[in-house]
Design a protein around this motif. Structure first.
Motif, short mmCIF file in Angstrom:
data_model
loop_
_atom_site.label_atom_id
_atom_site.label_comp_id
_atom_site.label_asym_id
_atom_site.label_seq_id
_atom_site.Cartn_x
_atom_site.Cartn_y
_atom_site.Cartn_z
N THR A 111 0.90 -1.46 -0.08
CA THR A 111 -0.29 0.09 0.08
C THR A 111 1.04 1.22 0.25
O THR A 111 0.85 2.27 -0.77
CB THR A 111 -1.16 -0.37 1.60
N CYS A 112 2.05 1.14 0.31
CA CYS A 112 2.31 2.08 1.29
C CYS A 112 3.53 3.12 -0.28
O CYS A 112 3.27 4.13 -1.12
CB CYS A 112 3.77 2.31 1.72
N ASP A 113 3.57 1.70 -1.49
CA ASP A 113 4.22 1.84 -2.51
C ASP A 113 3.13 2.65 -3.30
O ASP A 113 3.54 3.67 -4.18
CB ASP A 113 5.05 0.53 -3.36
N ALA A 114 2.03 2.05 -3.02
CA ALA A 114 1.29 2.91 -4.53
C ALA A 114 0.73 4.10 -4.07
O ALA A 114 0.04 5.41 -5.17
CB ALA A 114 -0.43 1.69 -4.37
N LEU A 115 1.31 4.54 -2.38
CA LEU A 115 0.98 5.55 -2.52
C LEU A 115 1.63 6.80 -2.16
O LEU A 115 0.93 7.36 -0.67
CB LEU A 115 -0.22 5.39 -1.15
N GLU A 116 2.48 6.36 -2.62
CA GLU A 116 3.52 7.90 -2.23
C GLU A 116 3.90 7.90 -1.06
O GLU A 116 4.62 8.93 -0.11
CB GLU A 116 2.86 8.89 -2.69
#
Length: 242
Positions: A111-116
């Motif tokens: 999720t962190c990779d997807a949301l900057e």
């Protein structure tokens, strides 16, 4: 330190990155031409083996017939993470307080990779680290999300506050609806452990406490689900649909 990772996506992302991949072990029936092409171009030794050999290296997991020996995952210094944040970007960090489930951490990194998210902070004690299971569940995100491992979470929050960060804790008590907060400021979101939530000392450092409304019979969400909900709200607050 060398480490074994497993799973098609995890190994593929390692092959695409800069981390050394020393050897690849494939099930004899595995004939992934794309993976083989990349491995051969990098002159990485490939061993065709039986399933029991793969099981012995990584245990009773769903390895999808592929295991790789790589250089272990490194942690970043928090100062380096902060200094690498682009000057024109609103900083966003995530702190995980006592998270112990590698599946949750892997999903959170994804999720962190997807949301900057600029970096994830975990504790050195009583917290899951960057394990092969975390790598597998993250489907390669572990290669792109910077993780800092610190000794004292509460002191780390104090340091962040001195650097202009606002600390937002996800907690059930004395909290406001997470949708009421304007997240357009340098942020560190704090998520607690699966069973105990945010620890007392860490909670005392939070500037804002938010809660996700629960209208059913259960009283909490899975840590990775709660993280995704809050991070998407941060993204929505910073990037509203026009």
């Amino acid at each position: 330190m060398k480490q074994y990772i497993y799973g098609k996506n995890t190994v593929m992302e390692s092959l695409k990155g800069q981390k050394p991949v020393y050897e690849i072990y494939l099930l004899k029936t595995n004939n992934d031409q794309k993976l083989l092409k990349i491995a051969n171009s990098k002159r990485i030794p490939i061993h065709y083996v039986d399933k029991k050999v793969l099981d012995k290296k990584v245990g009773n997991v769903v390895h999808q017939g592929i295991v790789a020996c790589i250089e272990g995952y490194d942690y970043f210094e928090l100062d380096d993470i902060i200094n690498d944040i682009p000057k024109d970007k609103q900083p966003l960090l995530l702190m995980l307080d006592g998270l112990e489930d590698p599946h949750n951490l892997g999903a959170i990194l994804r999720t962190c990779d997807a949301l900057e998210v600029d970096g994830v902070i975990i504790g050195k004690n009583r917290s899951v680290g960057l394990t092969p299971t975390v790598a597998k569940v993250s489907t390669g995100a572990i290669d792109y999300v910077k993780v800092a491992q610190v000794t004292n979470l509460s002191r780390t929050l104090e340091k962040l506050q001195k650097n202009g960060f606002w600390i937002v804790g996800c907690d059930l008590n004395e909290s406001q609806d997470y949708r009421k907060v304007d997240y357009n400021m340098p942020l560190c979101i704090v998520i607690g452990s699966e069973g105990f939530g945010i620890s007392r000392l860490v909670k005392s450092k939070c500037d804002i406490n938010v809660v996700l409304p629960m209208k059913g019979h259960v009283t909490s969400l899975n840590a990775s689900v709660a993280t995704a909900v809050i991070l998407y709200q941060v993204y929505n607050s910073r990037h509203p649909v026009e």
